[in-house]
Design a protein around this motif. Sequence first.
Motif, PDB file in Angstrom:
ATOM      1  N   THR A  11      13.196  98.022  75.220  1.00 23.05           N
ATOM      2  CA  THR A  11      13.622  97.442  76.491  1.00 23.05           C
ATOM      3  C   THR A  11      12.604  96.400  76.958  1.00 23.05           C
ATOM      4  OG1 THR A  11      12.437  98.946  77.982  1.00 23.05           O
ATOM      5  CG2 THR A  11      14.524  99.725  77.057  1.00 23.05           C
ATOM      6  N   ASP A  12      12.901  95.760  78.081  1.00 23.42           N
ATOM      7  CA  ASP A  12      11.952  94.830  78.698  1.00 23.42           C
ATOM      8  C   ASP A  12      11.327  95.432  79.951  1.00 23.42           C
ATOM      9  OD1 ASP A  12      11.778  92.666  77.017  1.00 23.42           O
ATOM     10  OD2 ASP A  12      13.487  91.614  77.887  1.00 23.42           O
ATOM     11  N   SER A  13      11.466  96.739  80.131  1.00 23.17           N
ATOM     12  CA  SER A  13      10.971  97.400  81.343  1.00 23.17           C
ATOM     13  C   SER A  13       9.451  97.344  81.435  1.00 23.17           C
ATOM     14  CB  SER A  13      11.427  98.865  81.356  1.00 23.17           C
ATOM     15  OG  SER A  13      12.825  98.957  81.421  1.00 23.17           O
ATOM     16  N   THR A  14       8.967  97.256  82.670  1.00 28.71           N
ATOM     17  CA  THR A  14       7.534  97.314  82.932  1.00 28.71           C
ATOM     18  C   THR A  14       7.055  98.754  82.759  1.00 28.71           C
ATOM     19  OG1 THR A  14       7.742  95.513  84.520  1.00 28.71           O
ATOM     20  CG2 THR A  14       5.742  96.856  84.648  1.00 28.71           C
ATOM     21  N   VAL A  15       5.896  98.915  82.129  1.00 27.62           N
ATOM     22  CA  VAL A  15       5.361 100.247  81.850  1.00 27.62           C
ATOM     23  C   VAL A  15       3.986 100.386  82.493  1.00 27.62           C
ATOM     24  CG1 VAL A  15       4.678 101.887  80.048  1.00 27.62           C
ATOM     25  CG2 VAL A  15       6.596 100.323  79.651  1.00 27.62           C
ATOM     26  N   LEU A  16       3.757 101.509  83.169  1.00 29.49           N
ATOM     27  CA  LEU A  16       2.446 101.810  83.750  1.00 29.49           C
ATOM     28  C   LEU A  16       1.837 102.977  82.971  1.00 29.49           C
ATOM     29  CD1 LEU A  16       0.285 101.327  85.900  1.00 29.49           C
ATOM     30  CD2 LEU A  16       1.512 102.922  87.390  1.00 29.49           C
ATOM     31  N   ILE A  17       0.738 102.694  82.275  1.00 29.87           N
ATOM     32  CA  ILE A  17       0.078 103.689  81.437  1.00 29.87           C
ATOM     33  C   ILE A  17      -1.155 104.197  82.176  1.00 29.87           C
ATOM     34  CG2 ILE A  17      -0.922 104.136  79.157  1.00 29.87           C
ATOM     35  CD1 ILE A  17       0.461 101.478  78.256  1.00 29.87           C
ATOM     36  N   SER A  18      -1.221 105.503  82.400  1.00 31.10           N
ATOM     37  CA  SER A  18      -2.359 106.077  83.118  1.00 31.10           C
ATOM     38  C   SER A  18      -3.075 107.084  82.233  1.00 31.10           C
ATOM     39  CB  SER A  18      -1.890 106.748  84.415  1.00 31.10           C
ATOM     40  OG  SER A  18      -0.972 107.798  84.127  1.00 31.10           O
ATOM     41  N   GLY A  19      -4.356 107.271  82.519  1.00 26.05           N
ATOM     42  CA  GLY A  19      -5.143 108.225  81.742  1.00 26.05           C
ATOM     43  C   GLY A  19      -6.621 107.949  81.909  1.00 26.05           C
ATOM     44  N   GLU A  20      -7.437 108.900  81.509  1.00 22.34           N
ATOM     45  CA  GLU A  20      -8.883 108.759  81.630  1.00 22.34           C
ATOM     46  C   GLU A  20      -9.390 107.622  80.744  1.00 22.34           C
ATOM     47  OE1 GLU A  20     -10.777 112.454  80.741  1.00 22.34           O
ATOM     48  OE2 GLU A  20      -9.670 113.579  82.249  1.00 22.34           O
ATOM     49  N   THR A  21     -10.602 107.158  81.043  1.00 21.19           N
ATOM     50  CA  THR A  21     -11.240 106.139  80.220  1.00 21.19           C
ATOM     51  C   THR A  21     -11.416 106.651  78.794  1.00 21.19           C
ATOM     52  OG1 THR A  21     -12.423 105.246  82.121  1.00 21.19           O
ATOM     53  CG2 THR A  21     -13.323 104.745  79.952  1.00 21.19           C
ATOM     54  N   GLY A  22     -11.054 105.809  77.830  1.00 21.97           N
ATOM     55  CA  GLY A  22     -11.259 106.165  76.436  1.00 21.97           C
ATOM     56  C   GLY A  22     -10.134 106.940  75.796  1.00 21.97           C
ATOM     57  N   THR A  23      -8.999 107.109  76.487  1.00 19.82           N
ATOM     58  CA  THR A  23      -7.900 107.902  75.929  1.00 19.82           C
ATOM     59  C   THR A  23      -6.996 107.087  75.010  1.00 19.82           C
ATOM     60  OG1 THR A  23      -6.699 107.506  77.996  1.00 19.82           O
ATOM     61  CG2 THR A  23      -7.768 109.647  77.744  1.00 19.82           C
ATOM     62  N   GLY A  24      -7.211 105.766  74.950  1.00 22.38           N
ATOM     63  CA  GLY A  24      -6.404 104.945  74.056  1.00 22.38           C
ATOM     64  C   GLY A  24      -5.208 104.290  74.723  1.00 22.38           C
TER      65      GLY A  24
END
Length: 319
Positions: A11-24
């Motif tokens: 899709t062309d949907s906007t994605v918000l990726i969250s997670g601790e520093t260093g999780t990739g």
Amino acid sequence: MILQIDKVAPTDSTVLISGETGTGKELIASAIHKRSKRSAKAFIRVNCAAIPPSLIASELFGHEKGAFTGALQRRAGRFESADGGTIFLDEIGELSPEVQIALLRVLQEREFERVGSSQPISVDVRVLAATNRHLEAAVSAGAFREDLFYRLNVFPIRVPSLRERKDDIPLLVEYLVERYAKRAGKRISHIKKKTLDLLQAYDWPGNVRELQNVVERAVILCDEETFSVDETWLPRKSNQLSGRPVPRTGTLTEDKREFVHRERKAIEAALAECQGRVSGRRGAAAKLGIPHQTLESKIASLGIDKRQFKVPPLRRESA
């Protein structure tokens, strides 16, 4: 998580990726781009925290010649470079309010203006964003725009910390050993079970990035075909491996609560002394000896209202 990537990538949907520093988080963004219909186009990475606040707008949207001191020629920004492809905005929570407004316009209308110009430029870019901050808390504290948060949070993906997925460690180690051994021109065909047990018992505060560093160091020092890690590199081992008692969960929770309480008091005291000012020579960040972006992040995560520390102007009494 792989299922989520496969679902949203086409899709062309906007994605918000969250997670601790260093999780990739960047690896997740790259995987989404490679599985998308834009994979043959540009994948532009921007670390919003690494660019000075005064330059971030120019970096993202470009500038016209003479727009500011040092702007000797017209320059295209990262969004123009990503036209037709994907832009990955890492540490999105560090953007200033002014740039947040400009980014909101790009997401809503797919157009922007270069710094120093009033001519709108249309762009076809997919936006992937990442943060290690609690953006909902930042919204509540007034440090991040609510409308921008909802525009970014179309398809949220949370990347779990390495300590939450310890069953993945053997596969990650196998992949990393092969990768770094090939780079070093070495042949490593076996990994000690004791080493895997040691790596799975460690908490990995630095997540995958820390694991990469440990494996690379061990490969460099390895003179045999069997991979092993020096136990002294991982001081916080489990009770079974170290022989040291591990504090009870309740104790850890209490210690963390006490630390957060002390941190809040220190920040509030600094804000009170600096009359609510965060940045600058006389700001609370300078007083505490930390970057102002870091202090803003802590203020947001702790839910501190810095406006209450500002001294209201004196009213003139009527004659």
